[in-house]
Structures are given as C-alpha cells and as structure tokens.
Design a protein around this motif. Sequence first.
Motif, PDB file in Angstrom:
ATOM      1  N   PRO A 121     -16.588 -36.277  21.805  1.00 42.27           N
ATOM      2  CA  PRO A 121     -15.710 -37.450  21.905  1.00 42.27           C
ATOM      3  C   PRO A 121     -16.349 -38.617  22.640  1.00 42.27           C
ATOM      4  O   PRO A 121     -15.913 -39.759  22.491  1.00 42.27           O
ATOM      5  CB  PRO A 121     -14.484 -36.922  22.650  1.00 42.27           C
ATOM      6  CG  PRO A 121     -14.949 -35.687  23.352  1.00 42.27           C
ATOM      7  CD  PRO A 121     -15.998 -35.099  22.477  1.00 42.27           C
ATOM      8  N   VAL A 154     -11.808 -33.545  13.865  1.00 37.88           N
ATOM      9  CA  VAL A 154     -10.567 -32.774  13.978  1.00 37.88           C
ATOM     10  C   VAL A 154     -10.122 -32.606  15.426  1.00 37.88           C
ATOM     11  O   VAL A 154      -8.943 -32.739  15.752  1.00 37.88           O
ATOM     12  CB  VAL A 154     -10.735 -31.391  13.322  1.00 37.88           C
ATOM     13  CG1 VAL A 154      -9.491 -30.538  13.526  1.00 37.88           C
ATOM     14  CG2 VAL A 154     -11.043 -31.552  11.836  1.00 37.88           C
ATOM     15  N   ASP A 155     -11.068 -32.334  16.344  1.00 37.71           N
ATOM     16  CA  ASP A 155     -10.731 -32.071  17.742  1.00 37.71           C
ATOM     17  C   ASP A 155     -12.024 -32.164  18.544  1.00 37.71           C
ATOM     18  O   ASP A 155     -13.076 -32.520  18.011  1.00 37.71           O
ATOM     19  CB  ASP A 155     -10.094 -30.685  17.879  1.00 37.71           C
ATOM     20  CG  ASP A 155      -9.189 -30.576  19.111  1.00 37.71           C
ATOM     21  OD1 ASP A 155      -9.314 -31.420  20.026  1.00 37.71           O
ATOM     22  OD2 ASP A 155      -8.375 -29.645  19.161  1.00 37.71           O
ATOM     23  N   TYR A 156     -11.944 -31.812  19.831  1.00 29.58           N
ATOM     24  CA  TYR A 156     -13.145 -31.792  20.660  1.00 29.58           C
ATOM     25  C   TYR A 156     -14.241 -30.961  19.990  1.00 29.58           C
ATOM     26  O   TYR A 156     -14.039 -29.780  19.680  1.00 29.58           O
ATOM     27  CB  TYR A 156     -12.846 -31.168  22.028  1.00 29.58           C
ATOM     28  CG  TYR A 156     -12.040 -32.034  22.960  1.00 29.58           C
ATOM     29  CD1 TYR A 156     -12.617 -33.108  23.636  1.00 29.58           C
ATOM     30  CD2 TYR A 156     -10.695 -31.765  23.182  1.00 29.58           C
ATOM     31  CE1 TYR A 156     -11.884 -33.893  24.505  1.00 29.58           C
ATOM     32  CE2 TYR A 156      -9.947 -32.542  24.057  1.00 29.58           C
ATOM     33  CZ  TYR A 156     -10.546 -33.604  24.712  1.00 29.58           C
ATOM     34  OH  TYR A 156      -9.813 -34.379  25.571  1.00 29.58           O
ATOM     35  N   THR A 158     -15.234 -30.574  17.166  1.00 32.62           N
ATOM     36  CA  THR A 158     -14.769 -29.869  15.973  1.00 32.62           C
ATOM     37  C   THR A 158     -14.620 -30.845  14.816  1.00 32.62           C
ATOM     38  O   THR A 158     -14.011 -31.904  14.963  1.00 32.62           O
ATOM     39  CB  THR A 158     -13.414 -29.186  16.226  1.00 32.62           C
ATOM     40  OG1 THR A 158     -13.516 -28.338  17.370  1.00 32.62           O
ATOM     41  CG2 THR A 158     -13.004 -28.347  15.031  1.00 32.62           C
ATOM     42  N   THR A 159     -15.195 -30.458  13.672  1.00 33.88           N
ATOM     43  CA  THR A 159     -15.046 -31.255  12.455  1.00 33.88           C
ATOM     44  C   THR A 159     -14.415 -30.400  11.370  1.00 33.88           C
ATOM     45  O   THR A 159     -14.146 -29.208  11.568  1.00 33.88           O
ATOM     46  CB  THR A 159     -16.415 -31.768  11.963  1.00 33.88           C
ATOM     47  OG1 THR A 159     -17.177 -30.660  11.470  1.00 33.88           O
ATOM     48  CG2 THR A 159     -17.182 -32.476  13.086  1.00 33.88           C
ATOM     49  N   SER A 160     -14.222 -31.005  10.218  1.00 36.45           N
ATOM     50  CA  SER A 160     -13.649 -30.271   9.090  1.00 36.45           C
ATOM     51  C   SER A 160     -14.692 -29.475   8.317  1.00 36.45           C
ATOM     52  O   SER A 160     -14.373 -28.873   7.288  1.00 36.45           O
ATOM     53  CB  SER A 160     -12.935 -31.246   8.142  1.00 36.45           C
ATOM     54  OG  SER A 160     -13.850 -32.199   7.639  1.00 36.45           O
ATOM     55  N   PRO A 220      -9.279 -36.830  21.895  1.00 39.72           N
ATOM     56  CA  PRO A 220     -10.216 -35.773  21.508  1.00 39.72           C
ATOM     57  C   PRO A 220     -11.111 -36.164  20.331  1.00 39.72           C
ATOM     58  O   PRO A 220     -12.178 -35.575  20.140  1.00 39.72           O
ATOM     59  CB  PRO A 220      -9.291 -34.609  21.121  1.00 39.72           C
ATOM     60  CG  PRO A 220      -8.026 -34.859  21.866  1.00 39.72           C
ATOM     61  CD  PRO A 220      -7.878 -36.345  21.894  1.00 39.72           C
ATOM     62  N   THR A 221     -10.677 -37.141  19.553  1.00 35.78           N
ATOM     63  CA  THR A 221     -11.464 -37.650  18.433  1.00 35.78           C
ATOM     64  C   THR A 221     -11.494 -39.176  18.525  1.00 35.78           C
ATOM     65  O   THR A 221     -10.688 -39.768  19.245  1.00 35.78           O
ATOM     66  CB  THR A 221     -10.835 -37.242  17.086  1.00 35.78           C
ATOM     67  OG1 THR A 221      -9.517 -37.813  16.991  1.00 35.78           O
ATOM     68  CG2 THR A 221     -10.737 -35.724  16.962  1.00 35.78           C
ATOM     69  N   THR A 256      -8.050 -38.567  28.276  1.00 38.96           N
ATOM     70  CA  THR A 256      -8.030 -37.451  29.215  1.00 38.96           C
ATOM     71  C   THR A 256      -8.419 -37.930  30.615  1.00 38.96           C
ATOM     72  O   THR A 256      -8.972 -39.014  30.795  1.00 38.96           O
ATOM     73  CB  THR A 256      -9.004 -36.357  28.777  1.00 38.96           C
ATOM     74  OG1 THR A 256     -10.322 -36.916  28.723  1.00 38.96           O
ATOM     75  CG2 THR A 256      -8.626 -35.806  27.422  1.00 38.96           C
TER      76      THR A 256
END
Length: 283
Positions: A121, A154-156, A158-160, A220-221, A256
């Motif tokens: 991020p 997608v998140d910390y 994390t991708t698709s 997160p993204t 955050t």
Amino acid sequence: MIPAQFDYVAPATVDDAVRELADAGDDGKVIAGGQSLLPVLRMRLAAPAKLIDVGRIPELRGVREDGDAIVIGAMTTHYDVQRDPLVREHALLIAAATDTVADPQIRHRGTFGGSLAHADPGGDLLAPALAMDAVMVVAGMDGRRSVPASEFFVDYFTTSLAPSELLVEVRIPKLTGWRAHYEKFNRVAQAWSIVAVAATVRTEGGTIAEARVGLTNMAPTPVRARAVEEALVGQAATAENIKAAAAHAANDTNPTSDGNADGEYRSHLARVLTGRALTAAIG
C-alpha cells in the motif's frame, strides 16, 4: 538470516512459467527483480518450495505503442520506464512516480510489474496505475485475461492474481498532453511513502477539463480521490479552486495508524499533498 531451501527454475516463455506455477501450486513464487521478494525470503516471512524466475522471458520486457494505449512489459525495470520516450509523452504520471521509487540501484533491478504484483500500500506505482485506469494483462492455464487496476488490488499485499497466474504486461491509456505530478511524503530519502498523491490533469484555456487523482497509503489498496476530481472539472485553474478541491482528498478513505503516522495525520497529509500535487501539475 538465510532463506529456507527452495527449488529454482528459469523458464524461457510465459507458457512455461505458467505451467511451473500451476505445478507448484501454493508452494510456488514468482521472482522478478527480487527487490521486494528477497528481503522477505531472508527474514523467512515467506518460504516457497519453488522460485520461478521470469527474468529470462523476452516477451515481458519493453515498452510499446498499441493504438490508444502504451504497453509496459511486467519485467521492464523502473530505470527503463523512467527513460522511455513513450512513457514521457503519453503517461507522464507514471514517469513522475517512477522517478521517486527507492534509489538508482533499486530502479536498475526492480521491475514495473513486480511492484504492482507486490501490492504494497506504500508502493509508489499503484496509485498512478489506478488513476490512469491501467489494465493488467494476466496469463494463466486457461489463457489470458485483462483486469482493470480498480479490480486488481484487493487488500494489503494482495491482488486478484491466482496462484497459477502471471502478470504479463500493463496497458495504460494514452493521456497525451496531460500534465502530471507525484507528491510524496516520507521520513527519509528512498523510504516508502507515508502518504503520496498522484495527480494528472488536462486543461483547456485555463479551465480544468479533466482530472485524475490517486492516493497512496490512505487505505489497504490505492484509492481514487473522486470528490477532488469532481470538484475540479469545469473550474478555472486557480489556487483558490485547487485548495477547495483538495479539501475533499480524504473523503471516503480509511487510513491506518502505525509508527509513522496516525490516521488523522494521514488525512491531513492527503489534503495538503493533493493541493501541492495539483498546483505543480497545473503549473
């Protein structure tokens, strides 16, 4: 520390790399430039059984023009992206953000696609890719698919990407003639962004015709500052209008709190840096 033991393969084609990933399953990991992965391996935060080195696949390198888009191979180094004339002409925001990535040594080894797939991020290329509506081309056992940047992150960290998929290239729509700036706030040189703003605008006769603003490390993204964009379009390119639009930068974000800054301070930074980025971009 020393990394855990692993097998190493260096496929020569994308298809071979995808097969290696499929065979390894969750125990496989792609290594590109290695600037993000190697520290993780040394600290044993990850212990894959197999590393698939995609550095010997010619298809994954280089920048080319394809109609109304430029295409950047996933293994193209930051150094090459910085200096490519197509990027400077049609995707100035990408060039501006790449100029701030780490230091010259890392820019010579780190890769454009590796940074995006790592999905930190605080990484400097995620928000510009989102702001420019980039599309990720991904290869898997069932062929290739295109994933918009808005769906890729997608998140910390994390991708698709599925475990057996490989990021092949990134398609970036041409924004020829747009002005751009990447404003980054960090504690020390070459550090990750505490907050950063990617801004690119198109003006017509002193009026802001279009605007794209992406935020780094405000969630997160990466996120688009839609409220800022809407406040800018159709307005005269004045300091007062920029300041008023930048006040909306933190809307609908979820920053955050950590050892670098709390969420409230990050929201303050987003507003200040957005004003600076837009002012610099518009000139």
